[in-house]
Design a protein around this motif. Structure first.
Motif, PDB file in Angstrom:
ATOM      1  N   ASP A  49      -8.639 -20.537  -9.534  1.00 39.70           N
ATOM      2  CA  ASP A  49      -7.940 -20.488  -8.246  1.00 39.70           C
ATOM      3  C   ASP A  49      -6.941 -19.324  -8.166  1.00 39.70           C
ATOM      4  O   ASP A  49      -7.093 -18.418  -7.359  1.00 39.70           O
ATOM      5  N   TYR A  50      -5.926 -19.356  -9.028  1.00 36.01           N
ATOM      6  CA  TYR A  50      -4.857 -18.362  -8.883  1.00 36.01           C
ATOM      7  C   TYR A  50      -5.303 -16.967  -9.301  1.00 36.01           C
ATOM      8  O   TYR A  50      -4.833 -15.970  -8.757  1.00 36.01           O
ATOM      9  N   THR A  51      -6.198 -16.904 -10.237  1.00 41.75           N
ATOM     10  CA  THR A  51      -6.714 -15.590 -10.639  1.00 41.75           C
ATOM     11  C   THR A  51      -7.479 -14.968  -9.468  1.00 41.75           C
ATOM     12  O   THR A  51      -7.318 -13.774  -9.168  1.00 41.75           O
ATOM     13  N   GLY A  52      -8.268 -15.789  -8.777  1.00 49.40           N
ATOM     14  CA  GLY A  52      -8.984 -15.307  -7.584  1.00 49.40           C
ATOM     15  C   GLY A  52      -8.035 -14.945  -6.452  1.00 49.40           C
ATOM     16  O   GLY A  52      -8.191 -13.902  -5.797  1.00 49.40           O
ATOM     17  N   PHE A  53      -7.020 -15.784  -6.253  1.00 51.45           N
ATOM     18  CA  PHE A  53      -6.046 -15.526  -5.179  1.00 51.45           C
ATOM     19  C   PHE A  53      -5.276 -14.224  -5.459  1.00 51.45           C
ATOM     20  O   PHE A  53      -4.970 -13.457  -4.536  1.00 51.45           O
ATOM     21  N   ALA A  54      -4.959 -14.006  -6.733  1.00 50.59           N
ATOM     22  CA  ALA A  54      -4.233 -12.779  -7.115  1.00 50.59           C
ATOM     23  C   ALA A  54      -5.089 -11.554  -6.802  1.00 50.59           C
ATOM     24  O   ALA A  54      -4.597 -10.538  -6.284  1.00 50.59           O
ATOM     25  N   HIS A  55      -6.354 -11.663  -7.088  1.00 50.62           N
ATOM     26  CA  HIS A  55      -7.289 -10.561  -6.841  1.00 50.62           C
ATOM     27  C   HIS A  55      -7.370 -10.263  -5.338  1.00 50.62           C
ATOM     28  O   HIS A  55      -7.267  -9.103  -4.914  1.00 50.62           O
ATOM     29  N   THR A  56      -7.537 -11.304  -4.542  1.00 51.74           N
ATOM     30  CA  THR A  56      -7.628 -11.120  -3.084  1.00 51.74           C
ATOM     31  C   THR A  56      -6.344 -10.514  -2.531  1.00 51.74           C
ATOM     32  O   THR A  56      -6.385  -9.597  -1.690  1.00 51.74           O
ATOM     33  N   ALA A  57      -5.196 -11.021  -3.009  1.00 49.79           N
ATOM     34  CA  ALA A  57      -3.908 -10.515  -2.507  1.00 49.79           C
ATOM     35  C   ALA A  57      -3.765  -9.019  -2.822  1.00 49.79           C
ATOM     36  O   ALA A  57      -3.276  -8.238  -1.991  1.00 49.79           O
ATOM     37  N   LYS A  58      -4.210  -8.635  -3.986  1.00 46.75           N
ATOM     38  CA  LYS A  58      -4.139  -7.226  -4.374  1.00 46.75           C
ATOM     39  C   LYS A  58      -5.033  -6.386  -3.457  1.00 46.75           C
ATOM     40  O   LYS A  58      -4.616  -5.342  -2.943  1.00 46.75           O
ATOM     41  N   GLU A  59      -6.232  -6.885  -3.235  1.00 46.28           N
ATOM     42  CA  GLU A  59      -7.192  -6.170  -2.369  1.00 46.28           C
ATOM     43  C   GLU A  59      -6.676  -6.045  -0.936  1.00 46.28           C
ATOM     44  O   GLU A  59      -6.926  -5.047  -0.265  1.00 46.28           O
ATOM     45  N   GLU A  60      -5.965  -7.079  -0.477  1.00 41.03           N
ATOM     46  CA  GLU A  60      -5.489  -7.082   0.899  1.00 41.03           C
ATOM     47  C   GLU A  60      -4.171  -6.315   1.062  1.00 41.03           C
ATOM     48  O   GLU A  60      -3.655  -6.229   2.177  1.00 41.03           O
ATOM     49  N   GLY A  61      -3.624  -5.824  -0.057  1.00 44.48           N
ATOM     50  CA  GLY A  61      -2.411  -5.007   0.025  1.00 44.48           C
ATOM     51  C   GLY A  61      -1.116  -5.801  -0.077  1.00 44.48           C
ATOM     52  O   GLY A  61      -0.099  -5.427   0.523  1.00 44.48           O
ATOM     53  N   PHE A  62      -1.127  -6.904  -0.851  1.00 43.01           N
ATOM     54  CA  PHE A  62       0.095  -7.694  -1.075  1.00 43.01           C
ATOM     55  C   PHE A  62       0.371  -7.795  -2.568  1.00 43.01           C
ATOM     56  O   PHE A  62       0.180  -8.855  -3.185  1.00 43.01           O
ATOM     57  N   PRO A  63       0.832  -6.682  -3.175  1.00 40.32           N
ATOM     58  CA  PRO A  63       0.988  -6.674  -4.632  1.00 40.32           C
ATOM     59  C   PRO A  63       1.999  -7.702  -5.141  1.00 40.32           C
ATOM     60  O   PRO A  63       1.822  -8.269  -6.223  1.00 40.32           O
ATOM     61  N   GLU A  64       3.043  -7.974  -4.338  1.00 44.55           N
ATOM     62  CA  GLU A  64       4.051  -8.929  -4.824  1.00 44.55           C
ATOM     63  C   GLU A  64       3.505 -10.352  -4.846  1.00 44.55           C
ATOM     64  O   GLU A  64       3.776 -11.137  -5.763  1.00 44.55           O
ATOM     65  N   SER A  91       0.356 -11.055  -5.132  1.00 40.25           N
ATOM     66  CA  SER A  91      -0.617 -11.028  -6.218  1.00 40.25           C
ATOM     67  C   SER A  91       0.080 -11.276  -7.560  1.00 40.25           C
ATOM     68  O   SER A  91      -0.391 -12.050  -8.394  1.00 40.25           O
ATOM     69  N   HIS A  92       1.232 -10.625  -7.744  1.00 36.29           N
ATOM     70  CA  HIS A  92       1.989 -10.773  -8.992  1.00 36.29           C
ATOM     71  C   HIS A  92       2.446 -12.220  -9.182  1.00 36.29           C
ATOM     72  O   HIS A  92       2.359 -12.777 -10.277  1.00 36.29           O
ATOM     73  N   LEU A  93       2.911 -12.839  -8.101  1.00 36.45           N
ATOM     74  CA  LEU A  93       3.353 -14.235  -8.193  1.00 36.45           C
ATOM     75  C   LEU A  93       2.186 -15.153  -8.574  1.00 36.45           C
ATOM     76  O   LEU A  93       2.326 -16.015  -9.448  1.00 36.45           O
ATOM     77  N   PHE A  94       1.036 -14.945  -7.953  1.00 38.72           N
ATOM     78  CA  PHE A  94      -0.135 -15.750  -8.324  1.00 38.72           C
ATOM     79  C   PHE A  94      -0.454 -15.581  -9.809  1.00 38.72           C
ATOM     80  O   PHE A  94      -0.753 -16.554 -10.503  1.00 38.72           O
ATOM     81  N   SER A  95      -0.392 -14.341 -10.284  1.00 35.69           N
ATOM     82  CA  SER A  95      -0.702 -14.086 -11.702  1.00 35.69           C
ATOM     83  C   SER A  95       0.320 -14.747 -12.621  1.00 35.69           C
ATOM     84  O   SER A  95      -0.044 -15.305 -13.669  1.00 35.69           O
ATOM     85  N   GLN A  96       1.597 -14.656 -12.237  1.00 36.22           N
ATOM     86  CA  GLN A  96       2.639 -15.256 -13.078  1.00 36.22           C
ATOM     87  C   GLN A  96       2.466 -16.775 -13.152  1.00 36.22           C
ATOM     88  O   GLN A  96       2.583 -17.381 -14.219  1.00 36.22           O
TER      89      GLN A  96
END
Ligand SMILES: [Fe+2]
Ligand SMILES: [Fe+2]
Length: 200
Positions: A105-120, A122-127
């Motif tokens: 779940d969160y690994t996928g969400f982090a990837h999507t957030a990065k692709e969509e231009g929301f690095p912060e 994405s970082h929170l999902f990864s953390q």
């Protein structure tokens, strides 16, 4: 690719994550009640401790939705129903769900957030994904001990702590009743598994 938060999949993923964390918190609170009924106070404490961390995750996600305040947002998702009779089954289900959040779940969400231009975001999902991995490890560790009948038995002498009063004893098994606070054996845990305990 850069999209507006308003139109993003990331917005919906944040709400999915908020829903997932909120449900996990409740499930762990219910499981804590079952553990208490079974006299497994240390496992009650593990579930309660983790439930509080899920609440903190929920808050971190919820605050990201500030720009959507006042909206109703439709999301779909799959969420586990874990209604089991035994504490061991609850520990195993929790372990499975935590690893699912971490690896999928969160690994996928982090990837999507990065692709969509929301690095912060994405970082929170990864953390938080990394935290969920440690939650899975913790539930798994206690499930193993319970399954192997080692929760209150050690092959070699070790130090145990009563979670109620802090009494320490070195033994292969903790006493049936704590000599200080008279709480039952279910409150004892190996000292290295106690949060905040200093190594000495
Ligand atoms: Fe969480
Ligand atoms: Fe978790």
């Amino acid at each position: 690719m850069s999209v507006l938060f308003e139109n993003s999949e990331t917005k919906r993923n944040v709400l999915r994550a908020f829903a997932g964390e909120s449900q996990a918190r409740n499930r762990y609170t219910f499981a804590a009640g079952l553990a208490k009924k079974n006299g497994l106070h240390v496992i009650e404490a593990v579930f309660t401790f983790t439930a509080d961390q899920e609440r903190a995750h929920a808050k971190a996600y919820y605050e990201l939705l500030k720009p959507c305040s006042g909206e109703n947002i439709a999301i779909d998702g799959t969420y586990p129903v874990d209604l089991y009779e035994t504490v061991l089954e609850h520990l195993r289900a929790a372990q499975h769900n935590e690893y699912q959040e971490w690896e999928h779940d969160y690994t996928g969400f982090a990837h999507t957030a990065k692709e969509e231009g929301f690095p912060e975001v994405s970082h929170l999902f990864s953390q938080i994904a990394r935290i969920e991995q440690t939650h899975g490890d913790r539930f798994g560790q206690f499930a193993d001990l319970l399954e192997q009948n080692k929760l209150f038995i050690s092959e070699t002498e070790c130090q145990w702590m009563c979670l109620n009063c802090g009494y320490l004893v070195t033994a292969t098994r903790p006493p049936e009743l704590c000599p200080v606070c008279k709480h039952p054996q279910g409150f004892f845990v190996r000292v290295e598994m106690v949060p905040f305990q200093m190594k000495r």
